[in-house]
Design an enzyme around this catalytic site. Structure first.
Site, PDB file in Angstrom:
ATOM      1  N   GLU A 210       0.866  -1.176   0.000  1.00 34.31           N
ATOM      2  CA  GLU A 210       0.000   0.000   0.000  1.00 34.31           C
ATOM      3  C   GLU A 210       0.905   1.228   0.000  1.00 34.31           C
ATOM      4  OE1 GLU A 210      -3.076  -0.090  -0.502  1.00 34.31           O
ATOM      5  OE2 GLU A 210      -3.513  -2.207  -0.138  1.00 34.31           O
ATOM      6  N   CYS A 244      -2.179   9.348   2.586  1.00 36.43           N
ATOM      7  CA  CYS A 244      -1.747   8.764   1.310  1.00 36.43           C
ATOM      8  C   CYS A 244      -2.727   9.034   0.190  1.00 36.43           C
ATOM      9  CB  CYS A 244      -1.494   7.267   1.464  1.00 36.43           C
ATOM     10  SG  CYS A 244      -2.939   6.311   1.987  1.00 36.43           S
TER      11      CYS A 244
END
Length: 456
Positions: A210, A244
């Site tokens: 990720e 993010c």
């Protein structure tokens, strides 16, 4: 204190007892985790305040509450997910029956980042436990207060043979990656993700990455600018932009750019006050290195609002940067801070070309009132996930898999996707003993025509 090698071995020994395979055991452990979190809720919120200066409201909404919701969702559905799945059987295997059995990988490693240190540690862990694995959790050394609370909660409630927390810096990361795990789940930067993937390859260990990247936010000329301004400012400056999936840069149609910037500056004032640096709930930058890096970007373009900072407190006011060029430093890597570069466009084709000429982003956001244009953008741009007429909120759903594509990551999780990520799907055919079709056995003379009739 046991070594990393000893902890991994003890977890493998415990996994081999088959205790984690029992559905009742998994559900009991998830309930235990939920109780442990609830018992230490105030300490968790205080730790997040220490590490990132997050308001308790923001910490609960983006971290603690999401973790508790994920546990509840998985507890509700786990029994169904864990059952063998019956699937169709080809005629060539008649009269057999076919099944897919989900099984845990074994001993898993979860490496989490500092920006959402509680949520990004525990949501992958929940998936690992739900699937029946043991887990070694390595939280970030940068968010030391939250890592300490995580360690306390998990050690209070679980044996290290089942769940272990290993704190430390790069040396610990390196030592962990030298061990053979059955699955690795990493959340962090692209640079470190490449190193994790290289280490995993040495043991042929399956992996989820990720990562991140420069996620565009696109505002077309037909957008509802009032709502767009609020939702972009909220999503961008949540956690001081250290998210993010935060909008990394803004692509706005030339005809509405000035109107949108004016509204966004007003919204920033409404949200954070005339002097955001005096707002006690303004999140801070995680460390001096990132603070100085972000200050270096302020020379890009023209500051339309914000731009002020407080070095001792590591605060940077929410900042809009207009007239930014693609080749400037602020556009070369993920910003991960409260700075939003603004670029303009004239057509959707231009937007699609600009985004597709760059690495595939983790997220993409598009503000429009046109169903046709939203469908065209979704179809023609590859990205991990995103929103139409909003930002960030897709991450908060247990019903949607979350993950990247290409340079922004591989694999997905949340809800059932987490269970699937931490499970191997084992294929089984159960053949009948009541009959045996002889066509497959030698000799083959006279059977070729029949075979072609069956396999068409």
């Amino acid at each position: 204190m046991r070594t990393i090698k000893e902890i991994v071995k003890s977890q493998r020994d415990f996994f081999n007892t088959s205790q984690t395979l029992e559905l009742s055991f998994r559900m009991d452990q998830l309930r235990r985790l939920k109780s442990g979190i609830q018992a230490h809720e105030e300490e968790i919120l205080n730790a997040l305040k220490e590490d990132l200066n997050k308001a308790h409201f923001e910490s609960y909404g983006t971290e603690v509450g999401l973790v508790l919701e994920e546990i509840c969702y998985i507890l509700k559905h786990l029994k169904d997910w864990a059952q063998p799945q019956k699937v169709r059987t080809p005629l060539t295997s008649f009269p057999a029956k076919s099944y897919i059995y989900p099984e845990p990988y074994g001993v898993t490693l979860i490496m989490s980042p500092w920006n959402y240190p509680f949520m990004l540690s525990l949501i992958p862990l929940i998936g690992a436990l739900a699937a029946g694995n043991c887990a070694v959790l390595k939280p970030s050394a940068y968010s030391a207060h939250t890592s300490a609370i995580l360690s306390m909660i998990l050690r209070e409630n679980f044996s290290e043979d089942y769940i272990a927390v290993i704190e430390g810096g790069r040396e610990v990361n390196h030592a962990l990656l030298e061990e053979k795990f059955d699955y690795i789940f990493f959340t962090g930067s692209v640079e470190v993700g490449k190193k994790v993937m290289h280490a995993a390859a040495e043991h042929l260990t399956p992996i989820t990455l990720e990562l991140g990247g420069k996620s565009p936010c696109i505002v077309d000329q037909d957008a509802n600018l009032e709502l767009a301004a609020k939702r972009i400012v909220w999503g961008k400056f949540l956690n001081a932009g250290q998210t993010c999936v935060a909008p990394d840069y803004l692509l706005v149609h030339r005809q509405v750019k000035e109107n949108l910037i004016s509204r966004m500056c007003q919204v920033i004032g409404d949200f954070y006050g005339e002097n955001p640096l005096e707002n006690p709930d303004l999140p801070k930058i995680i460390n001096d290195k990132h603070f100085e890096r972000l200050l270096g970007y302020l020379s890009s373009g023209r500051i339309r609002c914000g731009g002020t900072s407080h070095k001792e407190k590591r605060l940077i006011a929410p900042t809009l940067l207009d007239r930014v060029q693609w080749e400037e430093p602020v556009m070369q890597e993920e910003i991960f801070g409260p700075l939003l570069p603004i670029l303009e466009f004239e057509s959707l084709d231009e937007v699609i070309r600009l985004v597709n000429n760059r690495p595939k982003p983790l997220a993409c956001y598009y503000f429009t009132q046109s169903k046709e244009k939203e469908e065209e953008l979704i179809r023609r741009i590859s990205f991990g996930g995103g929103c139409i007429n909003d930002t960030v909120i897709h991450v908060a759903s247990s019903h949607l898999p979350f993950g990247g594509v290409g340079e922004s990551g591989m694999g997905g999780y949340h809800g059932k996707a987490s269970f699937n990520t931490f499970s191997h799907r084992k294929s089984i055919i159960k053949q009948s003993l009541k009959s045996d079709i002889p066509v497959r056995y030698p000799p083959y003379k006279g059977k070729f025509y029949l075979l072609k009739k069956i396999m068409k």
